[in-house]
Write a protein that holds these residues in place. Sequence first.
Motif, PDB file in Angstrom:
ATOM      1  N   MET A   1       0.840  -1.197   0.000  1.00 34.02           N
ATOM      2  CA  MET A   1       0.000   0.000   0.000  1.00 34.02           C
ATOM      3  C   MET A   1       0.883   1.258   0.000  1.00 34.02           C
ATOM      4  SD  MET A   1      -3.489  -0.817   1.037  1.00 34.02           S
ATOM      5  CE  MET A   1      -4.007   0.340   2.309  1.00 34.02           C
ATOM      6  N   SER A   2       0.460   2.239  -0.739  1.00 37.01           N
ATOM      7  CA  SER A   2       1.218   3.494  -0.737  1.00 37.01           C
ATOM      8  C   SER A   2       0.356   4.574  -0.104  1.00 37.01           C
ATOM      9  CB  SER A   2       1.558   3.892  -2.171  1.00 37.01           C
ATOM     10  OG  SER A   2       0.385   4.205  -2.883  1.00 37.01           O
ATOM     11  N   MET A   3       1.009   5.444   0.626  1.00 38.27           N
ATOM     12  CA  MET A   3       0.255   6.473   1.332  1.00 38.27           C
ATOM     13  C   MET A   3       0.778   7.867   0.994  1.00 38.27           C
ATOM     14  SD  MET A   3      -0.522   6.684   5.419  1.00 38.27           S
ATOM     15  CE  MET A   3      -1.881   5.556   5.535  1.00 38.27           C
ATOM     16  N   LEU A   4      -0.157   8.792   0.817  1.00 39.34           N
ATOM     17  CA  LEU A   4       0.222  10.197   0.671  1.00 39.34           C
ATOM     18  C   LEU A   4       0.053  10.876   2.023  1.00 39.34           C
ATOM     19  CD1 LEU A   4       0.891  12.750  -1.078  1.00 39.34           C
ATOM     20  CD2 LEU A   4      -1.589  13.087  -1.272  1.00 39.34           C
ATOM     21  N   HIS A   5       1.111  11.523   2.472  1.00 42.20           N
ATOM     22  CA  HIS A   5       1.034  12.285   3.721  1.00 42.20           C
ATOM     23  C   HIS A   5       1.019  13.759   3.365  1.00 42.20           C
ATOM     24  CE1 HIS A   5       2.171   8.819   6.346  1.00 42.20           C
ATOM     25  NE2 HIS A   5       2.687   8.394   5.210  1.00 42.20           N
TER      26      HIS A   5
ATOM     27  N   CYS B   1       6.727   7.771   8.311  1.00 39.74           N
ATOM     28  CA  CYS B   1       6.454   7.444   6.910  1.00 39.74           C
ATOM     29  C   CYS B   1       7.136   6.140   6.539  1.00 39.74           C
ATOM     30  CB  CYS B   1       7.076   8.520   6.020  1.00 39.74           C
ATOM     31  SG  CYS B   1       5.922   9.660   5.381  1.00 39.74           S
ATOM     32  N   SER B   2       6.436   5.271   5.831  1.00 42.03           N
ATOM     33  CA  SER B   2       7.157   4.093   5.369  1.00 42.03           C
ATOM     34  C   SER B   2       7.655   4.338   3.950  1.00 42.03           C
ATOM     35  CB  SER B   2       6.277   2.854   5.441  1.00 42.03           C
ATOM     36  OG  SER B   2       5.022   3.132   4.923  1.00 42.03           O
ATOM     37  N   LYS B   3       8.638   3.533   3.558  1.00 42.14           N
ATOM     38  CA  LYS B   3       9.221   3.727   2.221  1.00 42.14           C
ATOM     39  C   LYS B   3       8.136   3.610   1.168  1.00 42.14           C
ATOM     40  CE  LYS B   3      13.991   2.797   3.132  1.00 42.14           C
ATOM     41  NZ  LYS B   3      15.244   2.172   2.752  1.00 42.14           N
TER      42      LYS B   3
ATOM     43  N   GLU C   1      -3.767   8.734  -6.776  1.00 45.32           N
ATOM     44  CA  GLU C   1      -2.743   7.749  -7.168  1.00 45.32           C
ATOM     45  C   GLU C   1      -2.246   6.910  -5.987  1.00 45.32           C
ATOM     46  OE1 GLU C   1       0.136  10.314  -8.926  1.00 45.32           O
ATOM     47  OE2 GLU C   1      -1.063  10.598 -10.753  1.00 45.32           O
ATOM     48  N   HIS C   2      -2.357   7.446  -4.775  1.00 47.09           N
ATOM     49  CA  HIS C   2      -1.954   6.668  -3.597  1.00 47.09           C
ATOM     50  C   HIS C   2      -3.164   5.922  -3.035  1.00 47.09           C
ATOM     51  CE1 HIS C   2       1.406   9.437  -4.022  1.00 47.09           C
ATOM     52  NE2 HIS C   2       2.119   8.616  -3.286  1.00 47.09           N
ATOM     53  N   ASP C   3      -2.905   4.862  -2.265  1.00 48.94           N
ATOM     54  CA  ASP C   3      -4.007   4.057  -1.739  1.00 48.94           C
ATOM     55  C   ASP C   3      -4.781   4.759  -0.645  1.00 48.94           C
ATOM     56  OD1 ASP C   3      -3.493   1.765  -3.366  1.00 48.94           O
ATOM     57  OD2 ASP C   3      -1.723   1.398  -2.128  1.00 48.94           O
ATOM     58  N   SER C   4      -4.083   5.597   0.118  1.00 51.60           N
ATOM     59  CA  SER C   4      -4.773   6.335   1.178  1.00 51.60           C
ATOM     60  C   SER C   4      -4.030   7.633   1.462  1.00 51.60           C
ATOM     61  CB  SER C   4      -4.882   5.493   2.449  1.00 51.60           C
ATOM     62  OG  SER C   4      -3.602   5.111   2.867  1.00 51.60           O
ATOM     63  N   VAL C   5      -4.685   8.484   2.231  1.00 54.51           N
ATOM     64  CA  VAL C   5      -4.128   9.812   2.511  1.00 54.51           C
ATOM     65  C   VAL C   5      -4.136  10.044   4.010  1.00 54.51           C
ATOM     66  CG1 VAL C   5      -4.326  12.283   2.048  1.00 54.51           C
ATOM     67  CG2 VAL C   5      -5.228  10.651   0.385  1.00 54.51           C
ATOM     68  N   GLN C   6      -3.024  10.507   4.526  1.00 53.80           N
ATOM     69  CA  GLN C   6      -3.033  10.937   5.911  1.00 53.80           C
ATOM     70  C   GLN C   6      -2.684  12.407   5.989  1.00 53.80           C
ATOM     71  OE1 GLN C   6      -0.615   8.883   8.804  1.00 53.80           O
ATOM     72  NE2 GLN C   6      -1.321  10.204  10.445  1.00 53.80           N
ATOM     73  N   SER C   7      -3.601  13.205   6.514  1.00 54.37           N
ATOM     74  CA  SER C   7      -3.334  14.630   6.689  1.00 54.37           C
ATOM     75  C   SER C   7      -2.841  14.813   8.110  1.00 54.37           C
ATOM     76  CB  SER C   7      -4.609  15.439   6.483  1.00 54.37           C
ATOM     77  OG  SER C   7      -5.282  15.022   5.320  1.00 54.37           O
ATOM     78  N   TRP C   8      -1.609  15.238   8.247  1.00 55.14           N
ATOM     79  CA  TRP C   8      -1.033  15.470   9.578  1.00 55.14           C
ATOM     80  C   TRP C   8      -1.513  16.808  10.093  1.00 55.14           C
ATOM     81  CZ3 TRP C   8       2.298  12.208  12.325  1.00 55.14           C
ATOM     82  CH2 TRP C   8       2.613  11.018  11.651  1.00 55.14           C
ATOM     83  N   LEU C   9      -2.342  16.788  11.116  1.00 53.55           N
ATOM     84  CA  LEU C   9      -2.865  18.049  11.632  1.00 53.55           C
ATOM     85  C   LEU C   9      -2.277  18.348  12.995  1.00 53.55           C
ATOM     86  CD1 LEU C   9      -6.593  17.668  10.614  1.00 53.55           C
ATOM     87  CD2 LEU C   9      -4.775  18.756   9.354  1.00 53.55           C
TER      88      LEU C   9
END
Lengths: 102, 130, 138
Positions: A1-5, A24-26, A94-102
């Motif tokens: 899985m790829s994640m956008l932060h 963050c993972s690679k 394009e990424h599998d999920s998104v994490q917004s760092w608040l």
Amino acid sequence: MSMLHTVNKSPFENSTVLSCISLCSKNSSILFIEDAVISVMKSTKFTDVINNSLKDFKIYALKPDLEARGLSLDNVIEGVKVVGYEEFVDLTTEHDSVQSWL
Amino acid sequence: MKLGILINEGPYQHQASDTALQYVKAAIKKGHEIYRVFFYNDGVNNATKLSSPPQDDRNITKEWSMLAKDHGIDLVVCVAAAQRRGILDKDEAKRNGKDADNLEEGFRISGLGQLVEAGIQSDRLITFGD
Amino acid sequence: MSEQAIIKKFMYVNRKSPYGTIYALESLEVVLITAAFDQDVSLVFTDDGVYQLMKNQNTEGIGMKNFSATYSALGDYEVKKVYIDKESLEERGLSLSDLQELVWEDEDEDYAEKSLINLVSRSELSEIMNNQDVVLSF
């Protein structure tokens, strides 16, 4: 899985940028928006951190936020990709999920 | 793709709602579907029709309202967060014994379950906040 | 009913100390609702978020409601995955014994109380985070 932060805080304000990088993972990508775009400028005390992170992650910064703050695109760390809102949308899909760092 | 949006900050104090607006406009332009925009925390303050910014400033509440009108976007305000902060529609005003309501057109008040549902039904959930 | 059949992995990342802002409280409210929707919920406490679970919180002096006891209801809501960032605890001179215990009762084992808390390293946390469908940070 790829994640956008996404991160929106200046690294001079608090530790969110550093927390994000440490969790963050690679193959993840980080997009700096709002005040966090300060992170990708050359010659700051965080330049080395970003340079090192570029080995593991793709790093993006939102162009309208750089321009709004008078930050020259010429001074963006090499390897950081400058994007607009439409590319921001592409990154989220394009990424599998998104994490917004608040 | 179906995109869900969560907004956790009010307008003007923080850029979050502006960024969300730009993001949503770009997503619509690219042909994506906005499943729902959910307003939580101080984000509920985006929904007050009493907001009266100066002429030369943007009117964030109106921009959301117009997006909802033009593109049929579902704008949902969390009822518990809204009650804490004085954002009421006609029904909520009546229920709480208040003599005024202030929910802008295009927004609706509902429960937190609508946020969870947006997380379940959307392909991506993107948060904007402080 | 078919909509209810979708079960996604929801992760709530708590990074702020309680009371200074409302995020900890309103995050907890979403967590409980999400669990009520039968989703696969996990909670992370990292950075100042670890302070949300401190024992002996007493809010009398600040005139705010002490909501720390609500965390002990997580087990009743079938939330069984609580991750605490070890490094964040250590950086703050804290250990697990400073935090409240969170348990769930295992019906299959005569309602034996089991801990919800998993102490994890940043690399473990990174791995767990990467496998989520929906991540919400408060």
